[in-house]
Design a protein around this motif. Structure first.
Motif, PDB file in Angstrom:
ATOM      1  N   ARG A   1       0.834  -1.205   0.000  1.00 47.34           N
ATOM      2  CA  ARG A   1       0.000   0.000   0.000  1.00 47.34           C
ATOM      3  C   ARG A   1       0.864   1.248   0.000  1.00 47.34           C
ATOM      4  N   ARG A   2       1.917   1.244   0.788  1.00 46.30           N
ATOM      5  CA  ARG A   2       2.828   2.385   0.815  1.00 46.30           C
ATOM      6  C   ARG A   2       3.471   2.603  -0.554  1.00 46.30           C
TER       7      ARG A   2
ATOM      8  N   LEU B   1      15.015  16.452   1.972  1.00 48.39           N
ATOM      9  CA  LEU B   1      13.876  15.990   1.191  1.00 48.39           C
ATOM     10  C   LEU B   1      13.724  14.472   1.277  1.00 48.39           C
ATOM     11  N   MET B   2      14.837  13.763   1.200  1.00 45.54           N
ATOM     12  CA  MET B   2      14.767  12.305   1.281  1.00 45.54           C
ATOM     13  C   MET B   2      14.251  11.852   2.640  1.00 45.54           C
TER      14      MET B   2
ATOM     15  N   LYS C   1      10.775   9.886   3.169  1.00 43.81           N
ATOM     16  CA  LYS C   1      10.730   8.619   3.899  1.00 43.81           C
ATOM     17  C   LYS C   1       9.629   8.656   4.955  1.00 43.81           C
ATOM     18  N   THR C   2       9.525   9.788   5.659  1.00 45.87           N
ATOM     19  CA  THR C   2       8.440   9.934   6.637  1.00 45.87           C
ATOM     20  C   THR C   2       7.082   9.875   5.953  1.00 45.87           C
TER      21      THR C   2
ATOM     22  N   MET D   1       3.836  16.862   0.119  1.00 49.27           N
ATOM     23  CA  MET D   1       5.019  17.153   0.920  1.00 49.27           C
ATOM     24  C   MET D   1       5.980  18.070   0.165  1.00 49.27           C
ATOM     25  N   PHE D   2       6.090  17.862  -1.145  1.00 53.32           N
ATOM     26  CA  PHE D   2       6.988  18.698  -1.943  1.00 53.32           C
ATOM     27  C   PHE D   2       6.490  20.137  -1.991  1.00 53.32           C
ATOM     28  N   VAL D   3       5.177  20.303  -2.151  1.00 54.64           N
ATOM     29  CA  VAL D   3       4.610  21.657  -2.147  1.00 54.64           C
ATOM     30  C   VAL D   3       4.829  22.316  -0.791  1.00 54.64           C
TER      31      VAL D   3
END
Length: 372
Positions: A64-65, A174-175, A179-180, A191-193
């Motif tokens: 799922r992840r 970022l990595m 991961k979180t 998350m990137f935004v």
């Protein structure tokens, strides 16, 4: 020569980190090229989730992840075009702010930064310790010597260090955040935004906070509450850097080359030997950490690994389920403690007891001094 030995240790750590990082960068690049070539020849679809073979033991949660993380991933063309746009802006703006750093210096920095960013992201994921400052010191020497003392090499090296560290540290951050997000089923795009919004806020807030401290305190002075010792360290490194590698301690480059090649050899043996043997071969990146920050980090890692090993031997199911939560609690507690420690330091509170480990010869001298 003895005075410069710690400086040589930093470069040995850099050699180990670069050797390990570049080896894994080459391995990932080679395997990715092989997979793409096989995919192109067979026109097969590489499954991310869905149907699995009977031998696949991946849990439903893991599948799922993977599905969410890959489905909401950031397209490669957006990442590449964004990096190019930022590089063009930096090439045009940074030399205006620091005239000693030429546009081609910034261009070379952006050309090599992705490789070093991969190395730092790999090391940060492996040890939870970002070594961006290590790559910044390497940039100081390279660009400081390139510019030369006659053309403002000291300032050029420091400016190149700032550019390199900002790129390399952002990649590892970022990595870690991705991961979180992967573990918590968060969307990578969201998350990137959020990272973009936070970075834009930092561009305004960070200079404002610095200006406030700069006006309120005598930053950089030896008798100030904010003496900025790292500023002095980096400036002295830049002064040495403009003199070229001849300013390094004797045999420093030879040792760096030996440890650089040694890191690659150790990784090669880890890949070609069976798992029953390779699990006992040390990881060069983890070996480099004590060279750089001291042995206390290695001791913490050793104790934590021992606790996890004993936990897995007694109850592997609970260890697999709760080990990340325990590790997060330890990391969070260690980080939060810096806040009360800072208040205690400002209040000039000294610890009631101190512990120090000395070599046998130094300990004998201390005993002789105390006995006398």
């Amino acid at each position: 020569m003895v005075r410069r030995c710690p400086f040589a240790q930093v470069f040995i750590a850099i050699a180990l980190i670069l050797g390990d990082g570049l080896y894994n960068f080459g391995k990932v690049f080679f395997r990715s090229a092989q997979a793409l070539n096989k995919h192109r020849r067979t026109q097969a679809i590489i499954p991310v989730s869905g149907a699995t073979s009977s031998a696949d033991t991946t849990s439903y949660d893991e599948e799922r992840r993977k599905d969410i993380f890959m489905r909401d991933g950031i397209p490669n063309y957006i990442a590449a075009s964004g990096y190019v746009v930022l590089a063009v802006i930096s090439i045009a703006v940074v030399p205006k702010i620091f005239p000693q750093l030429k546009w081609y210096h910034v261009l070379v920095t952006y050309c090599f930064a992705p490789i070093l960013a991969f190395c730092n992201a790999y090391g940060s994921g492996l040890t939870d310790w970002s070594l961006a400052s290590t790559y910044g010191k390497l940039a100081i020497f390279i660009f400081g010597a390139w510019a030369g003392a006659a053309h403002g090499g000291v300032l050029a090296g420091l400016a190149a260090c700032g550019v390199m560290m900002s790129i390399v540290s952002t990649a590892s951050d970022l990595m870690q955040d991705f991961k979180t997000g992967y573990l918590t089923l968060a969307s990578p795009r969201s998350m990137f935004v959020s990272q973009i919004v936070g970075t834009a806020m930092g561009c305004v807030i960070a200079p404002s906070v610095f200006w406030l401290f700069y006006k309120a305190f005598n930053i950089g002075a030896a008798d100030s509450e904010y003496s900025a010792p790292f500023a002095t360290v980096y400036r002295n490194i830049s002064i040495l850097g403009v003199e070229g590698f001849s300013s390094l301690p004797m045999h420093c480059l030879t040792l760096c080359l030996v440890f650089f090649l040694g890191a690659m050899v150790v990784n090669f043996f880890r890949d070609v030997t069976p798992k029953s043997i390779s699990q006992f071969i040390p990881i060069p990146m983890a070996m480099a950490i004590p060279f750089y920050i001291g042995g206390y980090f290695a001791i913490d890692m050793c104790i934590g690994s021992l606790i996890l090993y004993l936990w897995e031997r007694t109850d592997k199911r609970k260890a697999d389920a709760f080990a990340p939560a325990v590790a997060s609690g330890l990391i969070c507690g260690d980080g939060i403690w810096t806040l009360p420690a800072s208040f205690l330091a400002l209040a000039k509170v000294n610890p009631p007891i101190c512990m120090k480990f000395l070599s046998r010869s130094v300990n004998a001298k201390v005993d002789t001094f105390l006995g006398g």
